[in-house]
Design a protein around this motif. Structure first.
Motif, mmCIF file in Angstrom:
data_model
loop_
_atom_site.group_PDB
_atom_site.id
_atom_site.type_symbol
_atom_site.label_atom_id
_atom_site.label_comp_id
_atom_site.label_asym_id
_atom_site.label_seq_id
_atom_site.Cartn_x
_atom_site.Cartn_y
_atom_site.Cartn_z
ATOM 1 N N ASP A 137 -4.205 -1.230 -2.599
ATOM 2 C CA ASP A 137 -3.976 -1.235 -1.152
ATOM 3 C C ASP A 137 -2.521 -1.583 -0.858
ATOM 4 O O ASP A 137 -1.896 -2.355 -1.573
ATOM 5 C CB ASP A 137 -4.878 -2.278 -0.481
ATOM 6 N N ARG A 138 -2.040 -1.010 0.231
ATOM 7 C CA ARG A 138 -0.687 -1.320 0.695
ATOM 8 C C ARG A 138 -0.767 -2.381 1.785
ATOM 9 O O ARG A 138 -1.689 -2.367 2.601
ATOM 10 C CB ARG A 138 -0.018 -0.080 1.287
ATOM 11 N N GLY A 139 0.210 -3.273 1.785
ATOM 12 C CA GLY A 139 0.193 -4.311 2.810
ATOM 13 C C GLY A 139 1.570 -4.867 3.050
ATOM 14 O O GLY A 139 2.554 -4.464 2.409
ATOM 15 N N VAL A 140 1.637 -5.812 3.990
ATOM 16 C CA VAL A 140 2.909 -6.440 4.318
ATOM 17 C C VAL A 140 2.649 -7.884 4.754
ATOM 18 O O VAL A 140 1.698 -8.154 5.495
ATOM 19 C CB VAL A 140 3.660 -5.627 5.415
ATOM 20 N N ILE A 141 3.462 -8.806 4.229
ATOM 21 C CA ILE A 141 3.344 -10.209 4.643
ATOM 22 C C ILE A 141 4.125 -10.380 5.947
ATOM 23 O O ILE A 141 5.278 -9.965 6.047
ATOM 24 C CB ILE A 141 3.880 -11.156 3.550
#
Ligand SMILES: [Zn+2]
Length: 353
Positions: A314-318
């Motif tokens: 999965d792609r994500g961002v903090i």
């Protein structure tokens, strides 16, 4: 595992304390699995991690999550339960739980859910069919999710029949019976939309869910296909059913119990016993805040299989750490979707580190 961590509020730890805790416990887990799971020890050795010193959470070796579809990995001889999930290719992940791991999962889930629901068990509507609970020794991910969340409700009411039709009579009875008190609704995202929201909306069924708290998870991939975003999902429920308290959560069958719940400010939160890292999808170097990349998940719960540090697809961002408007500490983030062609890639090309 030292269980004092469960005495704290699940979102109490700030950056420094949390890092120290995570590194120490992930180190213990790595050694435990190295000792009891030969395949895992071999993997670490072949990547030069056999005798590594770990200074920060980014230092640990992350197993690509799809490895659980390829080989059996377990570190305990006392397995009491197995969990399975299947991808779109039909390959199944199998996760082996011993008593300790199953207990830790339950404890973790209780701490997290209480932060959003309080301690009272609420009347609970389940957007699923009873049929999924047939085999109690071998749970599908869906059944495990329903069973896990059922602990937080009472008067469990399954509103779908075996062919996924909404039982409107049953729904109305439930709502009139509990109309003056908070209720809990749980289901998988796609099912909540497809088999609950849509029939209510299309048949113009007049129901008021202003006293409800909806938890839902999984299945964004199918919703993306239908062009339903998290924002549209929320707006639609608010408009049609007056349902405002909606919490999406992110997690995977390979780390049951470590779930990341969306807070009132719309952010997914890491609890004390789990953390995330975002990595560049090609170099696998750790990325900073606000940079999009692959999500790596750390969890202190898995003792019976080496699932404590996993690289997801999965792609994500903090989005921030320790300073969310809701008051919870820890990192908070968004999930942006799956990496393209994740299901087509073999194990070997996600295995580079
Ligand atoms: Zn928050």
């Amino acid at each position: 595992m030292n269980e004092d961590i469960f005495l704290l509020d699940p979102y109490a730890l700030k950056k420094e304390e949390k890092n120290a805790l995570m590194v120490a416990r992930l180190c213990e887990l790595t050694h435990l699995h190295q000792e009891h799971c030969q395949a895992y020890a071999n993997i670490l050795e072949s990547f030069g991690y056999a005798n590594k010193n770990y200074g920060c959470i980014e230092d640990f070796f992350a197993l690509p999550v799809r490895i659980f579809k390829e080989i059996d990995l377990l570190s305990s001889k006392e397995i009491v339960k197995t969990l399975t999930s299947s991808g779109t290719t039909g390959k199944v992940s199998t996760i082996y739980l011993d008593k300790l791991t199953a207990q830790l999962q339950t404890k973790a889930l209780i701490k997290i859910m209480q932060s959003f629901l309080g301690k009272a068990r609420l009347p609970m509507l389940i957007i699923d069919t009873k049929e999924i609970l047939q085999d109690r020794n071998h749970f599908s991910a869906r059944a495990a999710g329903v069973m896990g969340l059922s602990n937080f409700g009472r008067k469990h009411t399954y509103v779908l029949d075996a062919s996924m039709q909404l039982d409107i009579g049953m729904l109305k009875d439930f709502l009139s019976k509990y109309k003056d008190q908070p209720i809990l609704i749980f289901g998988f995202t796609y099912m909540v939309w497809e088999y609950f929201f849509k029939p209510i909306n299309e048949n113009k069924i007049d129901i008021d869910l202003s006293n409800a708290i909806l938890f839902h998870s999984g299945g964004w991939k199918k919703l993306e296909h239908l062009k339903v975003s998290n924002a549209l999902f929320k707006e639609s429920f608010q408009k049609v059913c007056n349902l405002r308290r909606i919490h999406n959560f992110y997690g995977m069958v390979e780390q049951v119990g470590s779930i990341f719940v969306e807070c009132e400010a719309g952010h997914l939160h890491t609890p004390n016993f789990a953390d995330i890292i975002i990595r560049d999808p090609l170099s696998l170097e750790p990325l900073g805040m606000h940079q999009e990349g692959l999500i790596e998940l750390c969890s202190l719960l898995p003792h019976s299989y080496p699932g404590h540090v996993l690289l997801s697809e999965d792609r994500g961002v903090i989005l921030g750490e320790d300073d969310c408007a809701c008051g919870r500490k820890g990192k908070y983030f968004s999930v942006l979707g799956r990496i393209k062609s994740a299901e087509k890639r073999g194990c070997s090309d996600t295995f580079i580190k």
